[in-house]
Design a protein around this motif. Sequence first.
Motif, mmCIF file in Angstrom:
data_model
loop_
_atom_site.group_PDB
_atom_site.id
_atom_site.type_symbol
_atom_site.label_atom_id
_atom_site.label_comp_id
_atom_site.label_asym_id
_atom_site.label_seq_id
_atom_site.Cartn_x
_atom_site.Cartn_y
_atom_site.Cartn_z
ATOM 1 N N THR A 99 -39.705 49.288 10.029
ATOM 2 C CA THR A 99 -39.832 50.479 11.002
ATOM 3 C C THR A 99 -41.478 50.793 10.947
ATOM 4 N N ASP A 100 -42.121 50.518 10.188
ATOM 5 C CA ASP A 100 -43.704 50.757 9.979
ATOM 6 C C ASP A 100 -44.508 49.662 10.669
ATOM 7 N N MET A 126 -40.499 56.028 8.751
ATOM 8 C CA MET A 126 -39.451 55.673 9.710
ATOM 9 C C MET A 126 -39.921 55.874 11.197
ATOM 10 N N ARG A 127 -39.417 55.236 12.043
ATOM 11 C CA ARG A 127 -39.514 55.609 13.492
ATOM 12 C C ARG A 127 -38.462 56.243 13.920
ATOM 13 N N TYR A 128 -38.724 57.036 14.901
ATOM 14 C CA TYR A 128 -37.486 57.601 15.503
ATOM 15 C C TYR A 128 -37.575 57.721 17.074
ATOM 16 N N MET A 158 -37.433 46.946 18.651
ATOM 17 C CA MET A 158 -37.840 48.484 18.643
ATOM 18 C C MET A 158 -38.682 48.689 19.728
ATOM 19 N N SER A 178 -32.936 58.039 14.043
ATOM 20 C CA SER A 178 -33.868 57.092 13.336
ATOM 21 C C SER A 178 -33.579 56.020 14.229
ATOM 22 N N ALA A 179 -34.871 55.352 14.521
ATOM 23 C CA ALA A 179 -35.041 54.035 15.548
ATOM 24 C C ALA A 179 -34.415 52.726 14.794
ATOM 25 N N LEU A 180 -33.744 52.910 13.514
ATOM 26 C CA LEU A 180 -32.834 51.861 13.006
ATOM 27 C C LEU A 180 -31.462 52.486 12.565
#
Length: 323
Positions: A307-308, A1-3, A282, A12-14
């Motif tokens: 996100t990855d 997960m991106r942030y 993103m 979270s970026a999502l």
Amino acid sequence: MRYTTVNGRTVSALCLGAMKFGSTTDAATSAALLDRFVEAGGTFVDTADCYQFWVEGGQGHESETFLGRWRRERGVTDEVVIATKVGAQPTVPGAGLEAQEGLSAEVVATAAERSRERLGVDALDLLYAHREDPGTPVEETVGAFAELVAEGTVREFGISNHSTWRLERARATAQAGGRPRPRVLQYRYSYLQPRHDAPLESTGHRHLTPELLDFVRAEGAQGREYALVAYTPLLTGAYTRPDRPLEYAYDHPGTTARLAALDGVAEESGATRNQVVLAWLMDHDPQIIPLVGVSTTAQLDEALEATDLALTAEQHARLTAAH
């Protein structure tokens, strides 16, 4: 997960859209999707106080009510940021957006209190003005939201689906009065761009325009940052599903060029079209948090895997330049 951060708070970026949860997406499935999102590191969920008044038997408030119950049953507290919106709930049963409550000071205060009760929170993490209310001065609306922030029942004030001039008036009004300004903006946006002279099929949607992006960049350069949240980033399945054709506004040569670039990057990266779109958003300048609506675990997992996905600078530039 991106942030990422929304005005200093890590999320979270999502963002997971909960519009259909507790109504057209049944309770068991809705809970499973929320659980899966949180297990994967998701911390940002979106709803509104009017979801989904338009479905048969819907009254509005179904999504907020379900999220409040899920929070209690799972013991969820401040680790998940829940954003909601006020102003678009119809005042007449069976009516549509033409009968929306609007954004008067009285409505904002009352609607926010009801949202807090349904969600079971002392303070709303993020509260948006859902849609423009031409009948209420922007100054009155800004004052109403600022009052909620000042009293501690709203942590962050956002605006959704407003024209750029109203955003600037809201900012100027807040600054002149020494009040909190809106710092989160939510609009429709995706990789494919519609013609701005052609209406979108959903009358409740307002697309993020080049002018608004320029506004955000210019504000950021002056030290006034905005967080951008994009709904309908996957165009309700149109990137991948033959049964979901693109609507008329996307029928122009630029769409063909962008789809070709999208397919090229998807093949290179071994990702789906949807995943490349989410990764492009993103990595956007200014940064955008995609808000995805899902109804199955497979759809959610596809979005989470995005996100990855790390696009190269060349791939992102190639996608952006296609027109």
